[in-house]
Design a protein around this motif. Structure first.
Motif, PDB file in Angstrom:
ATOM      1  N   GLU A  12      30.868  33.970  35.230  1.00 25.71           N
ATOM      2  CA  GLU A  12      31.282  33.803  33.833  1.00 25.71           C
ATOM      3  C   GLU A  12      32.770  33.494  33.742  1.00 25.71           C
ATOM      4  N   VAL A  13      33.571  34.139  34.570  1.00 27.10           N
ATOM      5  CA  VAL A  13      35.010  33.881  34.582  1.00 27.10           C
ATOM      6  C   VAL A  13      35.262  32.443  35.022  1.00 27.10           C
ATOM      7  N   ALA A  16      34.362  30.129  32.177  1.00 22.57           N
ATOM      8  CA  ALA A  16      35.370  30.184  31.109  1.00 22.57           C
ATOM      9  C   ALA A  16      36.639  29.443  31.523  1.00 22.57           C
ATOM     10  N   ALA A  19      36.063  25.742  31.211  1.00 19.04           N
ATOM     11  CA  ALA A  19      36.055  25.282  29.822  1.00 19.04           C
ATOM     12  C   ALA A  19      37.443  25.289  29.191  1.00 19.04           C
ATOM     13  N   ALA A  20      38.382  25.982  29.814  1.00 21.39           N
ATOM     14  CA  ALA A  20      39.739  26.089  29.264  1.00 21.39           C
ATOM     15  C   ALA A  20      40.525  24.811  29.508  1.00 21.39           C
ATOM     16  N   ARG A  28      43.383  36.230  27.187  1.00 17.18           N
ATOM     17  CA  ARG A  28      42.689  35.138  26.497  1.00 17.18           C
ATOM     18  C   ARG A  28      41.343  34.866  27.164  1.00 17.18           C
ATOM     19  N   LEU A  29      41.308  34.930  28.472  1.00 15.56           N
ATOM     20  CA  LEU A  29      40.065  34.715  29.202  1.00 15.56           C
ATOM     21  C   LEU A  29      39.064  35.826  28.893  1.00 15.56           C
ATOM     22  N   ARG A  30      39.550  37.057  28.863  1.00 13.83           N
ATOM     23  CA  ARG A  30      38.695  38.204  28.566  1.00 13.83           C
ATOM     24  C   ARG A  30      38.035  38.046  27.198  1.00 13.83           C
ATOM     25  N   ARG A  32      36.993  35.423  25.902  1.00 14.18           N
ATOM     26  CA  ARG A  32      35.947  34.405  25.986  1.00 14.18           C
ATOM     27  C   ARG A  32      34.696  34.892  26.716  1.00 14.18           C
ATOM     28  N   LEU A  33      34.735  36.098  27.259  1.00 13.08           N
ATOM     29  CA  LEU A  33      33.618  36.625  28.039  1.00 13.08           C
ATOM     30  C   LEU A  33      32.741  37.524  27.186  1.00 13.08           C
ATOM     31  N   SER A  34      31.472  37.552  27.500  1.00 12.00           N
ATOM     32  CA  SER A  34      30.541  38.411  26.768  1.00 12.00           C
ATOM     33  C   SER A  34      30.607  39.836  27.306  1.00 12.00           C
TER      34      SER A  34
END
Length: 116
Positions: A12-13, A16, A19-20, A28-30, A32-34
């Motif tokens: 997932e990281v 993400a 996609a950045a 900011r990455l965190r 974007r995570l579920s």
């Protein structure tokens, strides 16, 4: 909340990051995570990805910002290939995988298989 499977959060990281647009901070990455993973958990994954050479980082004040430096599709395809190599029934694994595809994914796969 159920725990993620081994490697799922790392995947997932990576997605993400792919996609950045450019560099991204851990915070900011965190976002974007579920599943609201802990900041320290995401940071640990980013450090490991950096050690593996999959991301680069740059200092931004007291923090780092990260960017993916590998092609995500090649990375994921390589992982899939590795799993098929060690499976006792690769055809069964592929059949199970194909049964889980949605209509758009099935159409994309058909196009790839029927292509030149």
């Amino acid at each position: 909340m159920p725990r993620r499977q081994l490697g799922q959060l790392e995947a997932e990281v990576l997605a993400a990051l792919a996609a950045a647009d450019g560099f991204v901070t851990t915070a900011r990455l965190r976002d974007r995570l579920s599943g609201d993973p802990a900041y320290t958990t995401v940071n640990t994954i980013l450090f490991r990805l950096h050690d593996k050479g999959l991301v680069v980082r740059e200092r931004s004040g007291r923090r780092f910002r990260y960017r993916l430096v590998v092609d995500e599709s090649k990375l994921v395809a390589g992982r899939m290939r590795d799993q098929l190599r060690v499976a006792s029934d690769p055809a069964g694994v592929l059949a199970q995988f194909v049964r889980t595809l949605n209509a758009d994914e099935t159409a994309a796969l058909r196009e790839l298989l029927d292509g030149p």
